[in-house]
Structures are given as structure tokens and as C-alpha cells.
Motif scaffolding. Sequence first.
Motif, PDB file in Angstrom:
ATOM      1  N   ALA A   1      54.717   8.408  44.444  1.00 51.33           N
ATOM      2  CA  ALA A   1      54.178   9.901  44.291  1.00 51.33           C
ATOM      3  C   ALA A   1      54.500  10.409  45.865  1.00 51.33           C
ATOM      4  CB  ALA A   1      52.589   9.640  44.101  1.00 51.33           C
ATOM      5  N   LYS A   2      54.467   9.561  46.642  1.00 51.95           N
ATOM      6  CA  LYS A   2      54.567  10.238  48.249  1.00 51.95           C
ATOM      7  C   LYS A   2      56.051  10.749  48.456  1.00 51.95           C
ATOM      8  CE  LYS A   2      53.690   9.188  53.181  1.00 51.95           C
ATOM      9  NZ  LYS A   2      53.351   8.292  54.128  1.00 51.95           N
TER      10      LYS A   2
ATOM     11  N   ARG B   1      56.181  13.962  46.664  1.00 53.14           N
ATOM     12  CA  ARG B   1      55.584  15.350  47.075  1.00 53.14           C
ATOM     13  C   ARG B   1      56.488  15.647  48.551  1.00 53.14           C
ATOM     14  NH1 ARG B   1      51.026  11.878  46.867  1.00 53.14           N
ATOM     15  NH2 ARG B   1      51.265  11.267  49.100  1.00 53.14           N
ATOM     16  N   HIS B   2      57.311  14.806  48.797  1.00 47.73           N
ATOM     17  CA  HIS B   2      58.199  15.293  50.039  1.00 47.73           C
ATOM     18  C   HIS B   2      59.612  15.784  49.511  1.00 47.73           C
ATOM     19  CE1 HIS B   2      55.564  12.953  52.575  1.00 47.73           C
ATOM     20  NE2 HIS B   2      56.094  13.614  53.617  1.00 47.73           N
TER      21      HIS B   2
END
Length: 441
Positions: free
Chosen positions: A374-375, A378-379
Motif C-alpha cells: 500500500a505504501k 501511494r508513492h
Amino acid sequence: MGVTGPPGPVMDRDEVDRALARLGAEHEAIETSLLALQDHAGRRLLEGAELSGTTKERWTSAEASITLLWAYFDAYSDALRDARGIRSRRRWSSREDLSELTELLRGECVTVAGSATATANAPTLHGTGRLSQAYSLAGLVERMNELYATSLDMVVTADAVWSALPARIDLLAAELQRTRQLAHSVGVRPGEHPAGDDLEHITRTLTALRERVISDPLAFWLPAQGSSAPGGGRPDTTVYDREARALEDVRREIDAVLTVRQDAEARLLKLRDLLSRADRTLAEARSARGEVLAKIAASEVPAVSGPPTALQEQLSTAAEYRRHAQWHRLSPLLESLEAKAEDELMRARESLTAVTQPLAVRAELRGRLDAYKAKVARHGLAEDPLLIERYDAARRMLWSAPCDLRVAEQAVLRYQQAAAEFFGSPRVPGQAGPSDRRGDY
């Protein structure tokens, strides 16, 4: 009674009158004291009791002393009456009258004759070898005071013990009888329960104590240190107090049995629930162990024990005790079972935790992998080939069976390392190599 000459100077009329007045007052005081002693409740009880031991010995002596007291008092009364008769012959006594009065009032001219039995048993005449003795009036008063003090001390002491102990023993015996009935109703009986044996012992002790107090009250008297007053001291209640404490201990034991009887069903239900929960937890642990062995590779999974059959058997025994109203046996068994059931439930929970630890580690790794994914998204790096490759490799390991946790953890760390390099973050702790987690599972 012959006159051999006055002892010392002849008394004048004023001295004679003062001496007669003093002796008359002493006579009234002595008579009042003797009549009070004669009517004393303790003396009447002593006369009618079957005595033994120390009391019997001292009462024999006291009876002799009381007999002598009355003999002395009669002699004292006669001498005082003779002196008053001489003084009343004339208003102004002659020299001969005064000389005779001096001899009578100051000399040893009062002879007291006592019976052989009374003289032998009197505490201060014993061993003199004489059945009579001469006294002055002053000496006779002193002698009566001595005998009165010893006799009164014996009577007051016996009465004090009889007034204190038998009534208390009777009250304790009544309480003992009520306790025995209550104990019988809850199954506390001699030979079956220690409290029942204690009640029998207390009963025998109180019966023997009362008999001895009645026959030998002086054996239960503690004289006051340094006191010379008649009856100085207190009853010795050592045995009584000990049995009263023992009865109180038995009452507490019976109260505990009553408590068991009143809430036995609730306690049994709670025990059944505890053991049922422990059994279900162990069953869950056994099922989880099979799942871990099937889904996790290269893991050491502890064995799971079977259900607590011994405790179930004891619980059945407790139920039998309740059905047959054996409360005295049920009480200690329930206390033991409650502690063991709590321990069994705790052991089952610990077993489940130990067995499912590899699954918890796998879940933690899955969560960590998804969190990094998920991180990455997001990037804006979700389409990066390297990250996709490493993510897929880690996911296949974590969602395949059997799962090798060590290899899967290394794959997750490689994915974290690649993601960290893209984020410009420092190296992920532990990325230099996979950590050996065999000690954790």
C-alpha cells in the motif's frame, strides 16, 4: 478464777471504762462478722458439697477454725460480761475491784477449751498437744481475727469460683449442644470429620471440668500476688478459655461447611464451566496444531495434552458428595478443584497460544507485506517490475502451503529493502540477512 496480782499498774476507773467501751465495740463487730460468716452463701455451699482435693483439706481446717471461733467468742463474751459485772458493783470501784478488773482486762485469764477434733484441725493449734489455752482479751481478739481471716478467705474463694465458673461452663455447654446439633445436620460427625472429633473432646473436657470445679473449687483459684485480703485473686479459667476457643474454631469450620451446602450447586456449575472451557480450548489447540502442521513448514509445534479426565472424575465425586449431603467432604474437595480448574484453563490457553504462534507469525508477515504494498502504491511505484517481482515472490511463499516462514520472512525483507531504496530511506533493520526465528516457533 483466782487473782494473782494485776499485770502492771492497776487501771483507774476512767481507764477501765474506756477499755470496757472499746472491748464492747469489738464484741459487736466480731459478733456481726461471725454471723455474716455463718450466713455466707459460700459456707452453706461448702457444708452441703461433696468436696475433694485441696478444697476438702482446707474446708476441714476451716470448719475447725469456725468452731474455735465461736468457742473463743463465747469465752470473750463471758469475760466481758464478768468485767462489766465487777464494774457495775459500785459507782466508784474500790481498789480491789480495779485490781481484779486490771487482771481480767489485761492478764491472760481467759481459758478456752476446744474439742479434740477442732483443736487438731485448727491451723495454729495443731501440734500443741493441748485442748485448752489461756489468752488475754487482746490476745483472744487477735487470735479470732487470724482464724476469721483464714476461714473467710477459704469461704470467699470457693464462693467466687462457684459463682464464676459453673455458670460459664453451663453456658458454653449449651452452646456446645447447639453446635453439635448443627454439626450433625451437615454431616459433621465423630469418626468422619475432625471437627466432629473435636466436639466430642470438648464435651468430655467440659463435663470433667464442671465436676472438678464443683468438688474442688480451690484448684481453680489464682491468688493475687502480694494481696493479704480475704479472697484476693481470681478464678483460673485457663481450661475453660481453651475449650471456648476450640469450640469457636469448630463453629467456624461448620460455618464453612454450611456455606458449601448453601452455594454448592453454584460452585459445581462454575467448576463444570471452567473445565468445559479448558476442554474446548485444548480441542481448539489440537485442531490448530493440525492446521499448523499442514500449513507451516520447518516449524517445531508443541504437542497438546488430552482433556483433564482426572479433574472430571473428581468433579463427579463432588457431585456425589452433594447428592448424599456429605458437606464436610465436599468442602475441601471443592476448594481443591477450584484451584486446579483455574490452573487447567490457564494451561489450555497457554497451549493454544504456543501452538498457534507460527500462524500468528505468518499473519504478521502477511500484514507487513500488504502494508508495504500500500505504501508503494501511494508513492506511485505499483508498476515497478522489480517491486512487482519481489512482492509476488513473497506473496507466493506466504499464501502457499506448507509455508516456510524463514524463507518467507527473507522474501518480505527483500521486498522491504527494494521499496526502501526507491523511497530513499535507510536500510531496513535486519535486511543484511534473514533472522533465525526458530526460537519463536
